[in-house]
Design a protein around this motif. Structure first.
Motif, PDB file in Angstrom:
ATOM      1  N   GLY A 142       0.815  -1.208   0.000  1.00  0.00           N
ATOM      2  CA  GLY A 142       0.000   0.000   0.000  1.00  0.00           C
ATOM      3  C   GLY A 142       0.848   1.258   0.000  1.00  0.00           C
ATOM      4  O   GLY A 142       0.575   2.212  -0.746  1.00  0.00           O
ATOM      5  N   LYS A 143       1.901   1.252   0.817  1.00  0.00           N
ATOM      6  CA  LYS A 143       2.812   2.395   0.822  1.00  0.00           C
ATOM      7  C   LYS A 143       3.529   2.538  -0.516  1.00  0.00           C
ATOM      8  O   LYS A 143       3.729   3.649  -1.016  1.00  0.00           O
ATOM      9  N   HIS A 174       2.421   1.630  -3.463  1.00  0.00           N
ATOM     10  CA  HIS A 174       1.485   2.123  -4.475  1.00  0.00           C
ATOM     11  C   HIS A 174       1.257   3.626  -4.320  1.00  0.00           C
ATOM     12  O   HIS A 174       1.233   4.374  -5.317  1.00  0.00           O
ATOM     13  N   ALA A 175       1.106   4.078  -3.071  1.00  0.00           N
ATOM     14  CA  ALA A 175       0.907   5.512  -2.847  1.00  0.00           C
ATOM     15  C   ALA A 175       2.146   6.300  -3.257  1.00  0.00           C
ATOM     16  O   ALA A 175       2.046   7.371  -3.872  1.00  0.00           O
ATOM     17  N   ASP A 179       2.384   6.745  -7.130  1.00  0.00           N
ATOM     18  CA  ASP A 179       1.565   7.847  -7.651  1.00  0.00           C
ATOM     19  C   ASP A 179       2.231   9.201  -7.408  1.00  0.00           C
ATOM     20  O   ASP A 179       2.258  10.069  -8.293  1.00  0.00           O
ATOM     21  N   GLU A 180       2.776   9.387  -6.201  1.00  0.00           N
ATOM     22  CA  GLU A 180       3.417  10.663  -5.890  1.00  0.00           C
ATOM     23  C   GLU A 180       4.664  10.888  -6.745  1.00  0.00           C
ATOM     24  O   GLU A 180       4.910  12.001  -7.234  1.00  0.00           O
TER      25      GLU A 180
END
Length: 307
Positions: A250-251, A253-254, A257-258
Motif C-alpha cells: 500500500g505504501k 502504491h501511494a 503515484d506521488e
C-alpha cells in the motif's frame, strides 16, 4: 532507605563484559533479521558502486555506450572460448583493469570468485562423476554394483570450463556496473536504441527496489523498538511478514503515484537523460581497439589450442 527494603535484584552482583562472565546461549538471528540485514547490504553496495563510478579511473572516463558495446562483445567471445587458461587470462585482465580504475582488487576478486562460481560449482558437481559423464576416471571413489565410480577427466574439464566462464563473464559485467553510475547507464541504453518503455520500467524498478528495502527496514526496526518481549520464533516472524505485506505494498502504491506526479510536473516524458552529455573521445577509440585486439587474440589462441 534501609538495606532490608532494597530489592533483592538490586543487591545481586552483575557479571562484567568479559569471557569469564558470559553465560547462556547465543541466540541466532531469525530469517526476518537475516533478510533485513541482506537488504541493507544491498543498499550499501549500490551506494558503493556510485562512489566508485565517481573516481578518476580508466574506465570511469570512458563513454558508457562504448563500455556497454565492448562488454557485450567480450561476453560473446567469452561464451565461445573453450579452454580454461584463456578464461583465467580474461579474469586476470579484468582484475588488472579494475585496479587501474581505482577499484580494490581484493574486493573485486571477492565479489567475483566467492559467490557465483562457488554456487556454479555446486550445480555442476554431479556432472563430474563417472555415472553422469563417462570418461577416464582420475579420482577413483570405489565400486558401485561392480563398476568403478569416480571423477572423470572429461567431467572435471567441463566443470572447470563452466566455472571459469561464469567468473569471466561476471568480471566483465561487474567492471561496467562499478564504473558507471545508474543514470548514465540507463541513458546509454536508451541512446543505443533500446525501447523507451523498457528503459523506463528498468529505471523505475531499480528505484523501487531500494525504496521497498528501506521501507521494510524502517517498519521492522519500529516493531522491534516497540516490542517489550522477545519474539524469536520462526512462526512469529512469518506472522509479522504476512501482517505487514499489505501495508508495505500500500505504501509502495501511494509512493508510485506521488513519484509519477512529481516527475510529470518536472517535464518527464519517459526519455532517460543524464546531466553529462555523451561525447566520444580518443580514449574511447583506443579502448575499442584494445577490446577488439583482446577478442581476436582470445579466439585465435583458443582455435590454436583446439587443434
Amino acid at each position: 532507605m534501609t538495606a532490608s527494603t532494597t530489592p533483592s535484584w538490586l543487591l545481586q552482583e552483575q557479571f562484567a563484559l568479559c569471557p569469564c562472565g558470559c553465560i547462556g546461549k547465543r541466540q541466532k538471528a531469525n530469517f526476518v533479521d537475516k533478510t533485513i540485514v541482506g537488504g541493507s547490504k544491498l543498499v550499501r553496495q549500490s551506494i558503493f558502486a556510485d562512489d566508485t563510478a565517481a573516481l578518476p579511473g580508466v574506465l570511469q572516463e570512458l563513454d558508457p555506450r562504448v563500455k556497454l558495446v565492448s562488454a557485450v562483445a567480450l561476453l560473446v567471445v567469452t561464451s565461445l572460448v573453450r579452454h580454461v587458461p584463456i578464461l583465467l587470462a580474461v579474469s586476470a585482465l579484468a582484475a588488472l583493469v579494475a585496479g587501474l580504475s581505482k577499484i580494490s582488487v581484493p574486493f573485486f576478486l571477492k565479489r567475483v570468485w566467492m559467490f557465483i562460481p562457488f554456487f556454479t560449482g555446486i550445480v555442476v558437481l554431479p556432472a563430474t562423476f563417472s555415472f553422469i559423464t563417462s570418461g577416464d576416471i582420475v579420482v577413483p571413489l570405489g565400486h558401485w554394483f561392480g563398476h568403478r565410480v569416480g571423477l572423470t577427466r572429461q567431467g572435471l574439464t567441463s566443470a572447470a570450463l563452466l566455472i571459469t566462464r561464469v567468473a569471466a563473464s561476471i568480471s566483465i559485467v561487474l567492471l561496467v556496473v562499478l564504473t558507471t553510475s545508474w543514470t548514465r547507464l540507463v541513458a546509454s541504453l536508451r541512446s543505443l536504441g533500446l525501447p523507451r518503455m523498457f528503459v523506463m520500467v528498468l529505471g523505475m524498478a531499480h528505484r523501487y527496489v531500494f525504496y521497498l528495502l528501506n521501507t521494510v527496514t524502517d517498519m521492522y526496526e519500529a516493531r522491534k523498538a516497540r516490542t517489550a518481549r522477545v519474539e524469536g520464533s520462526v512462526a512469529n516472524g512469518r506472522m509479522f511478514v504476512a501482517a505487514t505485506a499489505g501495508s508495505l505494498f500500500g505504501k509502495a502504491h501511494a509512493m508510485s503515484d506521488e513519484v509519477h506526479q512529481a516527475m510529470t510536473a518536472r517535464g518527464y516524458t519517459g526519455q532517460a537523460r543524464s546531466l553529462k552529455t555523451f561525447q566520444l573521445r580518443s580514449a574511447d577509440g583506443l579502448y575499442v581497439l584494445a577490446c577488439i585486439a583482446a577478442c581476436a587474440l582470445a579466439l585465435g589462441v583458443d582455435r590454436a589450442l583446439g587443434r
